[in-house]
Design an enzyme around this catalytic site. Structure first.
Site, mmCIF file in Angstrom:
data_model
loop_
_atom_site.group_PDB
_atom_site.id
_atom_site.type_symbol
_atom_site.label_atom_id
_atom_site.label_comp_id
_atom_site.label_asym_id
_atom_site.label_seq_id
_atom_site.Cartn_x
_atom_site.Cartn_y
_atom_site.Cartn_z
ATOM 1 N N ASP A 159 -13.788 -6.856 -3.521
ATOM 2 C CA ASP A 159 -13.894 -6.923 -2.063
ATOM 3 C C ASP A 159 -15.235 -7.557 -1.742
ATOM 4 O OD1 ASP A 159 -11.583 -5.468 -0.919
ATOM 5 O OD2 ASP A 159 -12.373 -3.775 -2.063
ATOM 6 N N ASP A 205 0.863 -1.182 0.000
ATOM 7 C CA ASP A 205 0.000 0.000 0.000
ATOM 8 C C ASP A 205 0.895 1.226 0.000
ATOM 9 O OD1 ASP A 205 -2.199 -1.570 0.065
ATOM 10 O OD2 ASP A 205 -2.710 -1.203 2.170
#
Lengths: 251, 196
Positions: free
Chosen positions: A130, A11
């Site tokens: 997701d 990230d």
């Protein structure tokens, strides 16, 4: 034989990796370019860089980082986060990324998958999903798991494949961060329903979890972040373990 | 050294530029025929569809140019396929440098995925292009079509069945895999090509 792939995920915010990174003897953990290089030396098969910056300036920094990664890293890498239209994909591929991962934008505008695969080929188009397990339904979520939708994982993954997705990255919100293993049953169902590769994400805590994602979940690749970043699992040891367990890996 | 990458309507050329920079080579990306002819080494890379890329090459006279080159030429991925005789993709007549035909992978079982994407092994390695690369070394692939075996096959990979991982004839070399994405083994192949 085609090898199962191990994929560390980084990230990135304002050009720096976030989430603590705790490599032994590694001083550049905050630099995504050096960290990516380090993972590639250790035997990672691919890398994923997710831009979690919201600002315009941060976006430019991310594209600069992609260019530096391309100049430094000799394995394929995928970039994601903040991709909303074809132009965003073009900028990232021009900077040297091999694939892009699209998530919320594809759920909001499924035609984006058709556009990306028609312009750049299916092989660059990773659709990330997701999903959270709720009353026997794997519900798809928008905005990194903040906004529920009416779509279910299996139906949406199938649609994404038909629209031209090259791979499905299934992120289990139910398993993410819990470190009790990947959602192997759902992964196996995905593998049975699709004929494109499935990347497992969410739940890695031990080496056995990777083995199970490949052997029980029939996944083509397994993605993880913290277990690698914190040095809980080293990639060379993981791959040796998997090989001894009968999983085909690149060593 | 003067290294040229042929510019045409195929994708993925950037990753080859980056791959060459990593081994210390700064390539020129051009479709200028004089510059291509004058190069020490020519790279013909890309990811794309056979009929549209072949049509583009013909339209721009790059088909006859490529065939007439005498310096070392390295085709990569679709570059290898276009250097063969014929491709099933769009029923396309190709350059005919290699005596091989290009066919689509036919899955036999549900688990057989097309494209063939990911890391797979090399065997039966021949020629100095693979100097220092070992049998069983992994390289990175993304493709749905493959070149069958022929006398010019200089490396083999098995996916569903054996096929040509690389081809060689005279000054022409080609790899189906992406050396620019194949870590140490791939960098070795690129470095070897620069030393031919």
């Amino acid at each position: 034989m085609l090898a199962k792939r191990i994929i560390p995920c980084l990230d990135v915010k304002d050009g720096q990796t976030v989430k603590g990174v705790n490599f032994v003897n590694f001083r550049h953990a905050g630099d995504p370019v050096e960290l990516g290089h380090q993972y590639s030396i250790q035997g990672a098969d691919e890398l994923v860089f997710l831009d979690i910056t919201a600002s315009h300036e941060g976006r430019k920094t991310f594209v600069d980082m992609v260019r530096k990664v391309a100049d430094r890293v000799s394995i394929p890498f995928t970039v994601g986060g903040g991709i909303n239209e074809l132009k965003d994909v073009d900028v990232l591929l021009n900077a040297g990324a091999d694939k892009v991962s699209i998530n919320s934008a594809a759920l909001r505008n499924p035609g984006l998958i058709d556009e990306v695969s028609a312009h750049f080929g299916s092989q660059v188009c990773v659709v990330a999903i997701d999903a959270n397990l709720e009353d026997n339904l794997w519900r798809c979520y928008l905005n990194g798991g903040r906004i529920p939708t009416d779509k279910d994982l299996f139906g949406w993954a199938r649609e994404a494949q038909e629209r031209g997705a090259g791979e499905i990255l299934f992120i289990s919100m139910t398993h993410d961060g819990v470190k009790k293993g990947y959602p192997n049953e759902a992964l196996a169902t995905l593998a049975d329903n699709l004929n494109i590769p499935v990347i497992a994400s969410g739940g890695a805590g031990k080496r056995e979890h990777f083995r199970d994602a490949f052997q029980l979940g029939k996944a083509d690749a397994a993605l993880a972040a913290s277990v690698f970043h914190f040095g809980e699992i080293s990639i060379p040891e993981l791959k040796t373990y998997l090989k001894n367990e009968g999983v085909t890996v690149r060593l | 050294m003067n290294v040229v990458i042929i510019k045409y309507n195929a994708g993925n050329i950037h990753s080859v530029v980056h791959g060459l920079r990593r081994i210390g080579v700064e390539p020129l990306v051009t479709d200028d025929k004089a510059l291509i002819r004058a190069a020490d080494k020519v790279i013909f890379p890309g990811v794309g569809e056979a009929s549209s890329t072949m049509a583009y090459l013909r339209e721009h006279g790059l088909d006859t140019l490529i065939k007439s080159l005498t310096q070392p030429v390295l085709g990569i991925c679709i570059g290898l396929q276009l250097m063969c005789r014929h491709s099933e993709e769009g029923d396309t007549a190709c350059l005919g440098i290699f005596d091989a035909d290009v066919k689509r992978f036919l899955p036999q079982r549900h688990e057989d995925k097309v494209p063939h994407m990911g890391w797979n092994t090399l065997t039966n390695l021949q020629t100095p292009l693979f100097e220092g690369v070992g049998t069983g070394d992994y390289v990175y692939y993304v493709h749905s079509y493959y070149a069958a075996f022929c006398e010019q096959t200089i490396a083999r990979t098995d996916y569903l069945h054996p096929y040509s991982a690389a081809l060689h004839k005279d000054n022409f070399f080609a790899t189906q895999f992406h050396p620019e994405k194949s870590s140490v083994a791939g960098e070795r192949v690129l470095t070897n090509f620069m030393q031919l």
